[in-house]
Design a protein around this motif. Structure first.
Motif, PDB file in Angstrom:
ATOM      1  N   TYR A 269     -26.035 -16.167 -16.118  1.00 44.28           N
ATOM      2  CA  TYR A 269     -25.976 -17.242 -15.113  1.00 44.28           C
ATOM      3  C   TYR A 269     -25.583 -16.680 -13.736  1.00 44.28           C
ATOM      4  CZ  TYR A 269     -24.463 -21.522 -12.765  1.00 44.28           C
ATOM      5  OH  TYR A 269     -24.308 -22.547 -11.868  1.00 44.28           O
ATOM      6  N   SER A 270     -24.568 -15.832 -13.693  1.00 43.72           N
ATOM      7  CA  SER A 270     -24.091 -15.318 -12.401  1.00 43.72           C
ATOM      8  C   SER A 270     -25.110 -14.410 -11.711  1.00 43.72           C
ATOM      9  CB  SER A 270     -22.756 -14.599 -12.553  1.00 43.72           C
ATOM     10  OG  SER A 270     -22.919 -13.330 -13.154  1.00 43.72           O
ATOM     11  N   ALA A 271     -25.996 -13.789 -12.481  1.00 40.99           N
ATOM     12  CA  ALA A 271     -27.021 -12.930 -11.880  1.00 40.99           C
ATOM     13  C   ALA A 271     -27.873 -13.704 -10.885  1.00 40.99           C
ATOM     14  CB  ALA A 271     -27.910 -12.331 -12.970  1.00 40.99           C
TER      15      ALA A 271
ATOM     16  N   GLY B 153     -32.212 -16.621 -27.869  1.00 43.65           N
ATOM     17  CA  GLY B 153     -30.967 -16.955 -28.550  1.00 43.65           C
ATOM     18  C   GLY B 153     -30.002 -17.773 -27.720  1.00 43.65           C
ATOM     19  N   ALA B 154     -30.208 -17.824 -26.422  1.00 44.22           N
ATOM     20  CA  ALA B 154     -29.341 -18.609 -25.540  1.00 44.22           C
ATOM     21  C   ALA B 154     -29.931 -19.995 -25.360  1.00 44.22           C
ATOM     22  CB  ALA B 154     -29.195 -17.928 -24.185  1.00 44.22           C
ATOM     23  N   LYS B 155     -29.080 -20.966 -25.154  1.00 47.94           N
ATOM     24  CA  LYS B 155     -29.540 -22.341 -24.968  1.00 47.94           C
ATOM     25  C   LYS B 155     -29.783 -22.603 -23.484  1.00 47.94           C
ATOM     26  CE  LYS B 155     -28.480 -27.124 -25.832  1.00 47.94           C
ATOM     27  NZ  LYS B 155     -27.463 -28.122 -25.968  1.00 47.94           N
ATOM     28  N   ALA B 156     -30.994 -23.033 -23.178  1.00 48.69           N
ATOM     29  CA  ALA B 156     -31.341 -23.356 -21.793  1.00 48.69           C
ATOM     30  C   ALA B 156     -30.878 -24.772 -21.476  1.00 48.69           C
ATOM     31  CB  ALA B 156     -32.839 -23.246 -21.597  1.00 48.69           C
ATOM     32  N   THR B 157     -30.163 -24.930 -20.375  1.00 51.88           N
ATOM     33  CA  THR B 157     -29.731 -26.263 -19.951  1.00 51.88           C
ATOM     34  C   THR B 157     -30.621 -26.800 -18.840  1.00 51.88           C
ATOM     35  OG1 THR B 157     -28.153 -25.302 -18.404  1.00 51.88           O
ATOM     36  CG2 THR B 157     -27.328 -25.845 -20.605  1.00 51.88           C
ATOM     37  N   LYS B 158     -31.393 -25.944 -18.234  1.00 54.81           N
ATOM     38  CA  LYS B 158     -32.327 -26.320 -17.169  1.00 54.81           C
ATOM     39  C   LYS B 158     -33.687 -25.706 -17.475  1.00 54.81           C
ATOM     40  CE  LYS B 158     -29.237 -27.920 -14.038  1.00 54.81           C
ATOM     41  NZ  LYS B 158     -29.124 -29.301 -13.758  1.00 54.81           N
TER      42      LYS B 158
ATOM     43  N   VAL C 263     -25.666  -9.685 -19.790  1.00 52.16           N
ATOM     44  CA  VAL C 263     -25.974 -10.038 -21.175  1.00 52.16           C
ATOM     45  C   VAL C 263     -25.166 -11.213 -21.708  1.00 52.16           C
ATOM     46  CG1 VAL C 263     -26.828  -7.755 -21.781  1.00 52.16           C
ATOM     47  CG2 VAL C 263     -24.402  -8.256 -22.023  1.00 52.16           C
ATOM     48  N   ASP C 264     -24.130 -11.609 -21.017  1.00 48.39           N
ATOM     49  CA  ASP C 264     -23.288 -12.713 -21.486  1.00 48.39           C
ATOM     50  C   ASP C 264     -24.003 -14.032 -21.223  1.00 48.39           C
ATOM     51  OD1 ASP C 264     -21.344 -14.547 -22.170  1.00 48.39           O
ATOM     52  OD2 ASP C 264     -19.831 -13.791 -20.785  1.00 48.39           O
ATOM     53  N   THR C 265     -24.350 -14.730 -22.293  1.00 49.72           N
ATOM     54  CA  THR C 265     -25.047 -16.010 -22.138  1.00 49.72           C
ATOM     55  C   THR C 265     -24.165 -17.189 -22.544  1.00 49.72           C
ATOM     56  OG1 THR C 265     -26.009 -15.803 -24.350  1.00 49.72           O
ATOM     57  CG2 THR C 265     -27.337 -15.004 -22.484  1.00 49.72           C
ATOM     58  N   SER C 266     -22.876 -16.921 -22.769  1.00 51.39           N
ATOM     59  CA  SER C 266     -21.981 -18.002 -23.171  1.00 51.39           C
ATOM     60  C   SER C 266     -21.653 -18.892 -21.981  1.00 51.39           C
ATOM     61  CB  SER C 266     -20.683 -17.436 -23.751  1.00 51.39           C
ATOM     62  OG  SER C 266     -19.926 -16.804 -22.742  1.00 51.39           O
ATOM     63  N   LYS C 267     -21.458 -20.156 -22.259  1.00 51.01           N
ATOM     64  CA  LYS C 267     -21.114 -21.102 -21.196  1.00 51.01           C
ATOM     65  C   LYS C 267     -19.718 -20.797 -20.657  1.00 51.01           C
ATOM     66  CE  LYS C 267     -21.780 -25.904 -20.132  1.00 51.01           C
ATOM     67  NZ  LYS C 267     -22.258 -27.188 -20.581  1.00 51.01           N
TER      68      LYS C 267
END
Length: 134
Positions: A96-98, A39-44, A82-86
């Motif tokens: 991302y921070s993980a 459900g999250a958008k991968a940028t890389k 769990v937060d996948t928002s930009k």
């Protein structure tokens, strides 16, 4: 009597030294690919990760909520990162921070700390972990 006690004590020490650590050993998975949660958008591109290459580390270094007994959860499991928002990517609860936070419990943070300490370190640049998509 003293000789029997001494033999029992030595036997108990040997059992503790060799048998007990195997009771707590964790069979880490082999190499894997780390991807953003569904459900999250991968940028890389996804990242190839080797558990075996990190076997010398204490599992709780990365899995910082693990109590040493229960099953180890993924970073994207409920109650962790769990937060996948930009917008919230710098928050401690972000996926991302993980992996990218400056704290040494993240991949990049640990690798940079090791590099600063002049120890063999893993990659610290984006392209080293995220190969260009073909």
């Amino acid at each position: 009597m003293k000789k029997t006690l001494l033999i029992c004590m030595v036997a108990a020490a040997l059992v503790c030294a060799f048998a007990l650590p195997s009771l707590y050993a964790v069979d880490a998975p082999g190499d894997m690919v780390l991807k953003v949660p569904a459900g999250a958008k991968a940028t890389k591109s996804p990242v190839a990760f080797s558990h075996k290459g990190h076997a010398a580390l204490d599992c709780a270094k990365c899995h910082h909520t693990w109590d040493g007994k229960a099953a180890i959860k993924k970073c994207s499991d409920e109650g962790c990162h769990v937060d996948t928002s930009k917008k919230g990517k710098k928050e401690p609860t972000s996926f991302y921070s993980a992996f990218h936070a400056k704290k040494d419990m993240s991949c990049v943070g640990c690798h940079k700390a090791m590099k600063k300490a002049k120890k063999a370190a893993g990659p610290t640049k984006c392209g080293d972990c995220h190969p260009k998509k073909k």
